[in-house]
Design a protein around this motif. Structure first.
Motif, PDB file in Angstrom:
ATOM      1  N   LEU A 306       0.442  -1.065  -0.190  1.00  0.00           N
ATOM      2  CA  LEU A 306       0.008   0.078  -0.300  1.00  0.00           C
ATOM      3  C   LEU A 306       0.869   1.476  -0.122  1.00  0.00           C
ATOM      4  O   LEU A 306       0.608   2.242  -0.768  1.00  0.00           O
ATOM      5  N   ARG A 307       1.696   1.065   0.722  1.00  0.00           N
ATOM      6  CA  ARG A 307       3.089   1.966   0.772  1.00  0.00           C
ATOM      7  C   ARG A 307       3.417   2.852  -0.722  1.00  0.00           C
ATOM      8  O   ARG A 307       3.744   3.797  -0.994  1.00  0.00           O
ATOM      9  N   THR A 308       3.139   2.102  -2.000  1.00  0.00           N
ATOM     10  CA  THR A 308       3.989   2.088  -2.372  1.00  0.00           C
ATOM     11  C   THR A 308       2.240   2.922  -4.082  1.00  0.00           C
ATOM     12  O   THR A 308       3.742   3.283  -4.947  1.00  0.00           O
ATOM     13  N   ARG A 309       1.678   2.715  -3.537  1.00  0.00           N
ATOM     14  CA  ARG A 309       0.747   3.390  -4.126  1.00  0.00           C
ATOM     15  C   ARG A 309      -0.587   3.834  -3.360  1.00  0.00           C
ATOM     16  O   ARG A 309      -1.620   3.480  -2.848  1.00  0.00           O
ATOM     17  N   PRO A 310      -0.193   5.262  -3.257  1.00  0.00           N
ATOM     18  CA  PRO A 310      -0.778   6.539  -2.436  1.00  0.00           C
ATOM     19  C   PRO A 310      -2.089   6.899  -3.204  1.00  0.00           C
ATOM     20  O   PRO A 310      -3.195   7.045  -1.849  1.00  0.00           O
ATOM     21  N   GLU A 311      -2.528   6.412  -3.671  1.00  0.00           N
ATOM     22  CA  GLU A 311      -3.334   6.546  -4.783  1.00  0.00           C
ATOM     23  C   GLU A 311      -4.559   6.366  -4.159  1.00  0.00           C
ATOM     24  O   GLU A 311      -5.991   6.444  -3.680  1.00  0.00           O
ATOM     25  N   ASP A 312      -4.246   4.529  -3.837  1.00  0.00           N
ATOM     26  CA  ASP A 312      -5.183   3.795  -2.949  1.00  0.00           C
ATOM     27  C   ASP A 312      -5.432   4.218  -1.775  1.00  0.00           C
ATOM     28  O   ASP A 312      -6.830   3.403  -1.010  1.00  0.00           O
ATOM     29  N   VAL A 353      -3.236  -2.830   3.144  1.00  0.00           N
ATOM     30  CA  VAL A 353      -4.395  -3.313   3.342  1.00  0.00           C
ATOM     31  C   VAL A 353      -5.176  -3.426   4.670  1.00  0.00           C
ATOM     32  O   VAL A 353      -5.950  -2.587   5.365  1.00  0.00           O
ATOM     33  N   ARG A 354      -4.781  -4.149   4.940  1.00  0.00           N
ATOM     34  CA  ARG A 354      -5.647  -4.929   6.586  1.00  0.00           C
ATOM     35  C   ARG A 354      -5.234  -4.086   7.570  1.00  0.00           C
ATOM     36  O   ARG A 354      -6.386  -3.926   8.605  1.00  0.00           O
ATOM     37  N   GLU A 355      -4.335  -3.467   8.105  1.00  0.00           N
ATOM     38  CA  GLU A 355      -3.833  -2.780   8.731  1.00  0.00           C
ATOM     39  C   GLU A 355      -4.920  -1.750   9.172  1.00  0.00           C
ATOM     40  O   GLU A 355      -5.211  -0.772   9.893  1.00  0.00           O
ATOM     41  N   LEU A 356      -4.636  -0.566   7.392  1.00  0.00           N
ATOM     42  CA  LEU A 356      -5.899  -0.191   7.490  1.00  0.00           C
ATOM     43  C   LEU A 356      -7.265  -0.327   7.687  1.00  0.00           C
ATOM     44  O   LEU A 356      -8.864   0.620   8.825  1.00  0.00           O
ATOM     45  N   ARG A 357      -8.024  -1.247   7.216  1.00  0.00           N
ATOM     46  CA  ARG A 357      -9.151  -1.493   7.920  1.00  0.00           C
ATOM     47  C   ARG A 357      -9.704  -1.865   9.021  1.00  0.00           C
ATOM     48  O   ARG A 357     -10.215  -1.775  10.220  1.00  0.00           O
ATOM     49  N   ASN A 358      -8.238  -2.330  10.167  1.00  0.00           N
ATOM     50  CA  ASN A 358      -8.376  -3.095  11.652  1.00  0.00           C
ATOM     51  C   ASN A 358      -8.397  -1.413  11.925  1.00  0.00           C
ATOM     52  O   ASN A 358      -9.225  -1.222  13.390  1.00  0.00           O
TER      53      ASN A 358
END
Length: 445
Positions: A306-312, A353-358
């Motif tokens: 995720l760190r390489t695609r900040p748009e997401d 993404v798992r960390e973001l969701r949690n």
């Protein structure tokens, strides 16, 4: 939004005047433009996984012809549509290129409106929706390409290997492929690292009554229960060596034996495997069979962190907040604040993404205000007894505000062509205030 907005275009043009003019004109139309002034420079850039939606290429370049560039792209595979720019004397060559697979050509000189019309006919029709609510996996270029590749793989039947760091969404991709290809059939997920090795064979392939002590009845395994759906083998890199040969035989013969059985059972499912292990390294170290790796990676998809695609990051943040707010309709949280978005974009997301969701799930459940703030996503470090700071603690709130102000000021100055008076007007502040903020943030005028 125009049909061209949010699309990307690669421009191969050695003339600095024309190249700059086209870049400015295309950028004003909302296109993301990459400009290369030689064929070699373009081919080097286009060797990366993420390529522009369409290419504009001059036929005459300083180091090689546009035709040579086109041939190299075709040989490499996966070339985007190419629109050639040609002088009147090169029309025959342009026609020959179109017969070889080029998308279109324009004769110089041409009007910008003509070029835009030709480009509109060449850009992918689904990219504008993929960049908004139509996206399933993300809005960054690399995730749009991943979605496209999954759509192409939906009609195939060979094994798929999905690689990427923990938490990037490998199972989400596998389930999306299932939705695209076999939505009415089972999706059976097996975590090869979570089941004890002495039970894994029986769980995957099943067993007959009396096959071993405690086998009181026939037990259909995951491979049998998958029927004509998808058997998803997560953490395939942790599969015990004794089972790797049996999985290879399953893939090759499309049949398997339950433990204690003599008759084979047909295997109709599609195998999708996932791993965060570097399989070539595991093969070199003798921990994974080379023949199984080559059989599994018939189709390989790599999900970047995720760190390489900040748009997401912002897109995923909004989706998770919407989802968890709907699950807590009686709670106070209604959305995410701007400072929380800035904090999310400043975070490296080691858990992806798992960390973001949690973090969002916790923030929505525990939040006390209508709009989530940075402290909701990143609670202050808890006392650990050693006095050390939480290694995952975000930047201080002041740092987040400074980063947001810096981006806003830099954007306004850019939009105002460096005129500070106009930049201050765009920001809604006085010129003196703007100057003070620039001095505090270390920005030059």
């Amino acid at each position: 939004m125009t049909v061209l907005e949010r699309h990307s275009v690669g421009l191969i043009e050695d003339d600095p005047v024309m190249g700059e003019s086209l870049t400015q004109g295309l950028t004003l139309e909302g296109l993301q433009v990459s400009w290369w002034q030689s064929g070699a420079e373009a081919l080097k850039a286009l060797s990366r996984p993420v390529v522009p939606d369409v290419l504009i290429c001059d036929i005459r370049l300083p180091d090689m012809s546009g035709e040579a560039v086109f041939e190299a792209l075709v040989r490499a595979g996966g070339s985007p549509p190419v629109l050639f720019m040609t002088a009147y004397g090169d029309i025959d060559q342009a026609v020959r290129l179109m017969r070889a697979g080029a998308a279109d050509y324009l004769t110089k000189p041409f009007e910008m409106g003509t070029l835009l019309g030709r480009l509109a006919a060449l850009v992918p029709g689904d990219a504008s929706t993929a960049a908004t609510d139509g996206a399933v996996l993300g809005v960054s270029p690399v995730m749009r390409i991943l979605e496209r590749d999954l759509s192409r793989l939906a009609g195939a039947s060979g094994p798929v290997l999905i690689t990427g760091e923990t938490g990037v969404g490998k199972e989400v991709c596998a389930r999306h492929l299932h939705h695209l290809s076999r939505p009415g059939a089972p999706f059976i997920a097996v975590n090869c690292a979570a089941i004890p090795a002495d039970l894994l064979e029986s769980e995957i392939f099943g067993h007959e009554k009396g096959a071993f002590t405690g086998a009181a009845a026939r037990h259909p395994g995951y491979a049998e229960r998958a029927r004509d759906g998808i058997l998803f083998l997560d953490e395939i890199g942790d599969l015990p060596p004794a089972l790797q040969g049996k999985l290879l035989r399953l893939l090759e013969e499309r049949a398997f034996h339950r433990l204690g059985a003599t008759a084979p059972v047909p295997f109709r499912a599609r195998v999708v495997a996932a791993t965060n292990t570097d399989l070539p390294t595991a093969v070199a170290e003798g921990r994974f069979r080379a023949d199984l790796m080559y059989r599994l990676n018939t189709f390989t998809l790599d999900i970047p962190p995720l760190r390489t695609r900040p748009e997401d990051t912002g897109w995923l943040l909004d989706r998770f907040v919407t989802r968890f707010v709907a699950e807590h309709p009686d709670g106070p949280v209604r959305g995410v604040g701007a400072l929380a978005e800035e904090a999310a974009r400043a975070h490296d997301w080691p858990g992806n993404v798992r960390e973001l969701r949690n973090r969002v799930e916790r923030a929505v459940a525990m939040g006390l205000s209508p709009w989530l703030g940075p402290a909701d996503l990143f609670p202050p470090a808890r006392w650990t007894g050693g006095g050390g700071a939480d290694p995952e603690a975000p930047a201080a709130l002041a740092d987040i505000r400074d980063a947001a102000e810096r981006r806003a000021i830099e954007g306004a100055i850019r939009d105002a062509d460096g005129q500070l008076r106009e930049a201050a007007r765009l920001l809604g502040i006085s010129r003196t205030t703007l100057w003070e903020k620039m001095r505090r943030l270390g920005l030059s005028g």
